[in-house]
Design a protein around this motif. Structure first.
Motif, mmCIF file in Angstrom:
data_model
loop_
_atom_site.group_PDB
_atom_site.id
_atom_site.type_symbol
_atom_site.label_atom_id
_atom_site.label_comp_id
_atom_site.label_asym_id
_atom_site.label_seq_id
_atom_site.Cartn_x
_atom_site.Cartn_y
_atom_site.Cartn_z
ATOM 1 N N PRO A 41 0.629 8.617 9.480
ATOM 2 C CA PRO A 41 0.171 9.355 8.297
ATOM 3 C C PRO A 41 0.497 7.708 7.171
ATOM 4 O O PRO A 41 0.474 7.243 7.530
ATOM 5 C CB PRO A 41 1.730 10.007 7.614
ATOM 6 N N VAL A 42 -0.127 8.376 6.296
ATOM 7 C CA VAL A 42 -0.747 7.528 4.976
ATOM 8 C C VAL A 42 0.635 7.036 3.995
ATOM 9 O O VAL A 42 1.142 7.990 3.533
ATOM 10 C CB VAL A 42 -1.548 7.610 4.093
ATOM 11 N N PRO A 43 0.731 5.598 3.027
ATOM 12 C CA PRO A 43 2.448 5.356 2.757
ATOM 13 C C PRO A 43 2.294 6.329 1.286
ATOM 14 O O PRO A 43 1.437 6.479 0.503
ATOM 15 C CB PRO A 43 2.221 3.979 2.475
ATOM 16 N N ALA A 44 3.403 6.978 0.755
ATOM 17 C CA ALA A 44 2.945 6.898 -0.465
ATOM 18 C C ALA A 44 3.067 6.510 -2.216
ATOM 19 O O ALA A 44 2.475 7.317 -2.590
ATOM 20 C CB ALA A 44 4.423 8.041 -0.262
ATOM 21 N N ARG A 45 2.414 5.894 -1.256
ATOM 22 C CA ARG A 45 2.543 4.593 -2.436
ATOM 23 C C ARG A 45 1.895 3.474 -1.938
ATOM 24 O O ARG A 45 2.566 2.838 -1.016
ATOM 25 C CB ARG A 45 3.541 4.144 -3.265
ATOM 26 N N ALA A 97 -5.637 5.170 5.300
ATOM 27 C CA ALA A 97 -5.937 3.978 4.076
ATOM 28 C C ALA A 97 -5.296 2.666 4.543
ATOM 29 O O ALA A 97 -3.857 3.089 4.487
ATOM 30 C CB ALA A 97 -5.491 4.837 2.679
ATOM 31 N N VAL A 98 -5.112 1.259 3.379
ATOM 32 C CA VAL A 98 -4.832 0.250 3.757
ATOM 33 C C VAL A 98 -4.857 -0.129 2.474
ATOM 34 O O VAL A 98 -5.897 -0.199 1.319
ATOM 35 C CB VAL A 98 -5.616 -0.199 4.787
ATOM 36 N N HIS A 99 -3.627 -1.035 2.539
ATOM 37 C CA HIS A 99 -3.572 -1.922 0.973
ATOM 38 C C HIS A 99 -3.855 -3.483 1.148
ATOM 39 O O HIS A 99 -3.673 -4.039 2.450
ATOM 40 C CB HIS A 99 -1.982 -1.808 0.687
ATOM 41 N N GLN A 126 -0.911 6.796 -5.505
ATOM 42 C CA GLN A 126 -0.368 7.445 -4.905
ATOM 43 C C GLN A 126 -0.773 8.315 -3.882
ATOM 44 O O GLN A 126 -2.041 8.664 -4.991
ATOM 45 C CB GLN A 126 0.719 8.499 -5.882
ATOM 46 N N MET A 127 -0.566 8.076 -3.093
ATOM 47 C CA MET A 127 -1.454 8.524 -2.091
ATOM 48 C C MET A 127 -0.921 9.372 -0.833
ATOM 49 O O MET A 127 0.674 10.368 -0.796
ATOM 50 C CB MET A 127 -1.414 7.650 -0.353
ATOM 51 N N ALA A 128 -1.494 10.530 -0.428
ATOM 52 C CA ALA A 128 -0.830 11.935 0.283
ATOM 53 C C ALA A 128 -2.152 11.924 1.795
ATOM 54 O O ALA A 128 -3.143 11.490 0.885
ATOM 55 C CB ALA A 128 -0.738 13.292 -0.219
ATOM 56 N N SER A 129 -1.913 12.374 2.392
ATOM 57 C CA SER A 129 -2.976 12.510 3.609
ATOM 58 C C SER A 129 -2.154 13.964 4.175
ATOM 59 O O SER A 129 -1.277 14.417 4.082
ATOM 60 C CB SER A 129 -3.322 12.148 4.634
ATOM 61 N N LYS A 130 -3.323 15.110 4.679
ATOM 62 C CA LYS A 130 -2.979 16.264 5.318
ATOM 63 C C LYS A 130 -4.165 16.424 6.415
ATOM 64 O O LYS A 130 -5.509 16.111 6.799
ATOM 65 C CB LYS A 130 -3.662 17.270 4.494
#
Length: 360
Positions: A110-114, A140-142, A119-123
């Motif tokens: 799961p990707v982080p919320a921030r 997703a990576v920072h 702001q992120m979300a995954s499904k």
């Protein structure tokens, strides 16, 4: 059909032919394909035919009673065996599904919320096709270059698809932190895919459906401090930018082949394309399992229209509502796995934009 045939024989001049053994076998035959309910229906039909014909021909006697007892015994045994087989099969399928889901969770975290300025979300939605593991991937990576995201889809299913997805994801997670050029990140993913296929022996290739012909559609995006999103698309469905209640597909100016099909590349090497991405805008990355999902009458899922109809909410709530609409559209059946990744651009103060009453 067999019960009707037996009834026809009993009501015809050929009623002297005994149909008792045939009717007694019906529950056992029904249990092979129809389950306990069908087995009991077959038993009830056989019992009814036997009673009707015995009464009509006044043939009550030892043979009729013997046929009824045989029908009762076979029915009880068939129902018991049918329940046992179905329970064992369901238990085995549930176990395989648990293993498949565990492997999928290890691959797709799961990707982080921030992450940085978004702001992120995954499904991830698994197809209802037994215990098959799909080849959808996302991450997703920072990084020091900004937030980098990937979404992709491996041709095929099962463990071979997971091997290729893991290779691409591993390369992305490494290269995203060290390559400034987004296109070079994609090139590293393509090289990792080629290495993974090259490591397979001739026996492995024969057992795993000739992986040398497999490919991966992939899309890599980057959101930095600038209010733009950079995208490199290698044969993947274009993402959507959701802005002020409208959905716009980011169609590449120069389409590129998927990873693994570089031999068919007739255009210059891929370069990142930039698009405006202002505070409050949302970027929706998805796999073809979303847009190719069909209703029972064959209508494709209208993703752009559906995203425009979702009322303002958080990224995670947004994807959950899309999920519910997708399930409603397909009546609960997904023919293919589906993955979605959503990123919302924050303003310089780290706050979400203020959408209008009809915005996403």
């Amino acid at each position: 059909m067999v019960i009707l045939l037996a009834l026809g024989i009993e009501l015809s001049p050929a009623h002297a032919v005994s149909t008792g053994p045939l009717l007694a076998a019906m529950p056992a035959l029904a249990s092979l394909t129809m389950g306990p309910r069908g087995t009991l229906s077959a038993a009830a039909g056989g019992f009814t035919v036997t009673v009707i014909t015995a009464t009509l021909h006044q043939s009550w006697g030892g043979q009729v009673y013997s046929n009824l007892i045989s029908l009762l015994v076979v029915s009880a045994a068939s129902v018991t065996m049918s329940n046992a087989v179905r329970t064992r099969r369901q238990r085995e399928l549930n176990q395989v599904r648990r293993v498949a889901e565990a492997a999928q969770r290890v691959l797709l975290r799961p990707v982080p919320a921030r992450l940085g300025p978004v702001q992120m979300a995954s499904k991830y939605l698994a197809a209802e096709t037994g215990a098959q593991i799909g080849g959808d991937l996302y991450e997703a990576v920072h990084t020091r270059y900004g937030v980098r995201m990937i979404v992709g889809d491996v041709r095929g299913k099962g463990l071979p698809a997971v091997r290729l997805a893991a290779a691409v994801l591993g390369a992305f997670r490494e290269a995203a932190h060290y390559d400034e050029d987004l296109a070079e990140v994609v090139n590293h993913c393509a090289a990792a895919l080629d290495r993974e296929r090259a490591t397979l022996s001739a026996v492995d290739q024969a057992e795993e459906d000739n992986l040398t012909e497999d490919f991966v559609t992939a899309l890599v995006a980057q959101v930095s401090d600038a209010f733009v999103v950079e995208v490199v698309n290698r044969g993947h469905p274009p993402p959507l930018v959701l802005r002020q209640g409208k959905a716009e597909a980011l169609i590449p100016a120069c389409p590129m082949p998927p990873l693994g099909l570089e031999d068919f590349m007739t255009v210059p090497p891929a370069k990142a394309e930039s698009y405006p991405f202002a505070p409050g805008d949302r970027l929706l990355l998805h796999t073809d399992g979303v847009i190719e999902a069909r209703s029972p009458d064959g209508v494709f899922f209208p993703l752009p229209k559906t995203t425009e109809s979702v009322h303002p909410c958080t990224p995670s709530e947004f994807l959950e509502r899309l999920h519910q609409e997708l399930i409603r559209h397909t009546h609960g059946y997904l023919a293919d796995d589906a993955a979605m990744l959503l990123a919302e651009r924050l303003n310089e103060a780290g706050e979400s934009g203020q959408p209008g009453p009809h915005a996403i």
